[in-house]
Design a protein around this motif. Structure first.
Motif, PDB file in Angstrom:
ATOM      1  N   THR A  15     -10.059  79.129 100.536  1.00  0.00           N
ATOM      2  CA  THR A  15     -11.044  80.107 101.024  1.00  0.00           C
ATOM      3  C   THR A  15     -12.424  79.467 101.145  1.00  0.00           C
ATOM      4  O   THR A  15     -13.125  79.654 102.149  1.00  0.00           O
ATOM      5  CB  THR A  15     -11.118  81.305 100.060  1.00  0.00           C
ATOM      6  N   ILE A  16     -12.794  78.685 100.132  1.00  0.00           N
ATOM      7  CA  ILE A  16     -14.098  78.008 100.178  1.00  0.00           C
ATOM      8  C   ILE A  16     -14.151  77.025 101.348  1.00  0.00           C
ATOM      9  O   ILE A  16     -15.147  76.940 102.074  1.00  0.00           O
ATOM     10  CB  ILE A  16     -14.360  77.278  98.842  1.00  0.00           C
ATOM     11  N   VAL A  17     -13.055  76.294 101.557  1.00  0.00           N
ATOM     12  CA  VAL A  17     -13.005  75.331 102.669  1.00  0.00           C
ATOM     13  C   VAL A  17     -13.149  76.047 104.007  1.00  0.00           C
ATOM     14  O   VAL A  17     -13.910  75.618 104.886  1.00  0.00           O
ATOM     15  CB  VAL A  17     -11.678  74.535 102.634  1.00  0.00           C
ATOM     16  N   SER A  23     -18.597  78.102 108.806  1.00  0.00           N
ATOM     17  CA  SER A  23     -20.070  78.141 108.853  1.00  0.00           C
ATOM     18  C   SER A  23     -20.619  77.000 109.692  1.00  0.00           C
ATOM     19  O   SER A  23     -21.653  77.153 110.366  1.00  0.00           O
ATOM     20  CB  SER A  23     -20.647  78.063 107.429  1.00  0.00           C
ATOM     21  N   GLY A  24     -19.934  75.846 109.655  1.00  0.00           N
ATOM     22  CA  GLY A  24     -20.421  74.683 110.383  1.00  0.00           C
ATOM     23  C   GLY A  24     -19.941  74.592 111.816  1.00  0.00           C
ATOM     24  O   GLY A  24     -20.526  73.850 112.612  1.00  0.00           O
ATOM     25  N   THR A  25     -18.891  75.328 112.161  1.00  0.00           N
ATOM     26  CA  THR A  25     -18.301  75.143 113.497  1.00  0.00           C
ATOM     27  C   THR A  25     -18.334  76.401 114.378  1.00  0.00           C
ATOM     28  O   THR A  25     -18.218  76.289 115.599  1.00  0.00           O
ATOM     29  CB  THR A  25     -16.831  74.693 113.377  1.00  0.00           C
ATOM     30  N   VAL A  26     -18.478  77.575 113.757  1.00  0.00           N
ATOM     31  CA  VAL A  26     -18.449  78.822 114.538  1.00  0.00           C
ATOM     32  C   VAL A  26     -19.861  79.402 114.617  1.00  0.00           C
ATOM     33  O   VAL A  26     -20.502  79.640 113.583  1.00  0.00           O
ATOM     34  CB  VAL A  26     -17.501  79.856 113.896  1.00  0.00           C
ATOM     35  N   ASP A  27     -20.339  79.614 115.828  1.00  0.00           N
ATOM     36  CA  ASP A  27     -21.697  80.145 116.021  1.00  0.00           C
ATOM     37  C   ASP A  27     -21.839  81.519 115.372  1.00  0.00           C
ATOM     38  O   ASP A  27     -20.967  82.382 115.521  1.00  0.00           O
ATOM     39  CB  ASP A  27     -21.993  80.260 117.517  1.00  0.00           C
ATOM     40  N   GLN A 273     -10.063  86.067 110.351  1.00  0.00           N
ATOM     41  CA  GLN A 273     -10.105  87.018 111.458  1.00  0.00           C
ATOM     42  C   GLN A 273     -11.504  87.089 112.054  1.00  0.00           C
ATOM     43  O   GLN A 273     -11.676  87.145 113.274  1.00  0.00           O
ATOM     44  CB  GLN A 273      -9.654  88.398 110.972  1.00  0.00           C
ATOM     45  N   ASN A 274     -12.524  87.090 111.181  1.00  0.00           N
ATOM     46  CA  ASN A 274     -13.902  87.149 111.659  1.00  0.00           C
ATOM     47  C   ASN A 274     -14.251  85.921 112.487  1.00  0.00           C
ATOM     48  O   ASN A 274     -14.845  86.035 113.573  1.00  0.00           O
ATOM     49  CB  ASN A 274     -14.835  87.279 110.452  1.00  0.00           C
ATOM     50  N   ALA A 275     -13.875  84.727 111.989  1.00  0.00           N
ATOM     51  CA  ALA A 275     -14.178  83.487 112.712  1.00  0.00           C
ATOM     52  C   ALA A 275     -13.449  83.446 114.053  1.00  0.00           C
ATOM     53  O   ALA A 275     -14.006  82.997 115.071  1.00  0.00           O
ATOM     54  CB  ALA A 275     -13.783  82.282 111.850  1.00  0.00           C
ATOM     55  N   LEU A 276     -12.216  83.925 114.077  1.00  0.00           N
ATOM     56  CA  LEU A 276     -11.451  83.920 115.337  1.00  0.00           C
ATOM     57  C   LEU A 276     -12.036  84.906 116.345  1.00  0.00           C
ATOM     58  O   LEU A 276     -12.074  84.631 117.545  1.00  0.00           O
ATOM     59  CB  LEU A 276      -9.986  84.255 115.049  1.00  0.00           C
TER      60      LEU A 276
END
Length: 323
Positions: A15-17, A23-27, A273-276
């Motif tokens: 989960t942390i990963v 955080s670093g790849t998704v706007d 789900q949020n990142a996708l």
């Protein structure tokens, strides 16, 4: 015990990963505004997952939770249209959820029917009743003081405090009281638990009542979040809840699992789900991801446990010879 803790640790680390990578790849994933959306997205999953953890630990399941949520929302809208105050409607929705849960509990404990079959049936029954109550329409215009509380709060959303309080309460009961030990005993061996003085039927009945009441609360919060009471609110939520609980290390066969692991599973599932969604992935693809995680969550812990047991069997002769 080692396998259980090892899986919990692995899920928390994963989960942390995922949070760091997203955080670093998704706007906008790490923005305060998206953090609020993420908390609101995981709210119903986290709430319903708390009692679902108890139920699965005892070796049962409740697939009717999303339909209970929908019926609670539909009744809430219907009562609001009838002119009742919101302060009267909310406890009535919680009572409704408890009654629906009691119906599940009676079928499972009194009639001895399989919980999977019972709750699949009530899944369809409760959703159908929701459409009978409210139809295809929607009810809006709920008091702003309540809708603003559910959606408000910065940088920490107000509802996060509610999740934390309930999670601590459920965690303490499961891991620090005789009630929790009884739940594990029932899941490990119902017959042995009965010999030890536990009453499995009564225990499971009240778990379904609590599960229904919490699903009713989730229906109220869902309605206030979107300011829209609809019969189809929460449709499909049961899949995400079961996936999060199993992903968190709770055995589908009962007797094993921890609440910290489940909460990590909830955050992991909601974050993915949020990142996708932020990456413009379709809802159909999200369902595929959820389904894949559900399969992995069932297979992986059992595979890890078998590997560890095999390793212990291989090491046992060496330890015996050494002693």
């Amino acid at each position: 015990m080692f396998a259980k803790r090892g899986w919990d640790t692995a899920i928390i680390a994963l989960t942390i990963v995922v949070l760091i990578v997203a955080s670093g790849t998704v706007d906008n994933f790490a923005s305060s505004q998206n953090f609020g959306f993420l908390v609101l997205d995981l709210l119903p999953i986290a709430l319903v997952a708390l009692p679902m953890t108890y139920i699965i630990v005892t070796g049962e399941i409740d697939l009717s939770v999303a339909s209970t949520l929908g019926l609670s929302s539909a009744v809430m809208g219907s009562l609001w249209n009838a002119g009742l105050s919101i302060e009267t409607i909310i406890p009535l929705c919680l009572l409704l959820g408890a009654i629906l849960g009691a119906v599940n509990g009676l079928f499972v404990t009194v009639l001895g029917l399989p919980s999977l079959a019972v709750t699949i049936g009530t899944l369809a029954l409760y959703r159908g009743l929701a459409f009978v109550v409210l139809g295809d329409g929607a009810v809006a215009d709920f008091p702003a003081v309540y809708t603003d509380w559910v959606t408000g709060g910065s940088p920490i959303p107000n509802v996060l405090y509610l999740i934390i309080v309930l999670a601590i309460a459920f965690g303490l009961v499961l891991h620090a009281t005789p009630i929790g030990r009884n739940l594990y005993a029932v899941g490990a061996s119902e017959q042995a638990a009965r010999f030890a003085g536990v009453r499995p039927g009564r225990t499971k009945f009240w778990l379904y009542v609590v599960s229904g009441a919490v699903a009713g609360l989730a229906g109220v919060l869902w309605t206030l979040r979107y300011s829209s009471a609809r019969a189809d609110n929460g449709a499909g939520l049961e899949l995400a809840v079961v996936a999060a609980v199993l992903l968190g290390g709770v055995s589908i066969f009962g007797g094993r699992g921890t609440l910290p692991g489940v909460l990590a599973g909830v955050v992991l599932l909601a974050s993915l789900q949020n990142a996708l969604r932020l990456s413009d992935v379709s809802n159909e693809a999200l369902n595929v991801v959820t389904g894949a995680l559900l399969i992995i969550s069932v297979l992986a812990p059992n595979a890890v446990q078998k590997l560890i047991q095999r390793r212990h069997r291989l090491l046992l002769p060496e330890r015996t010879n050494a002693s």
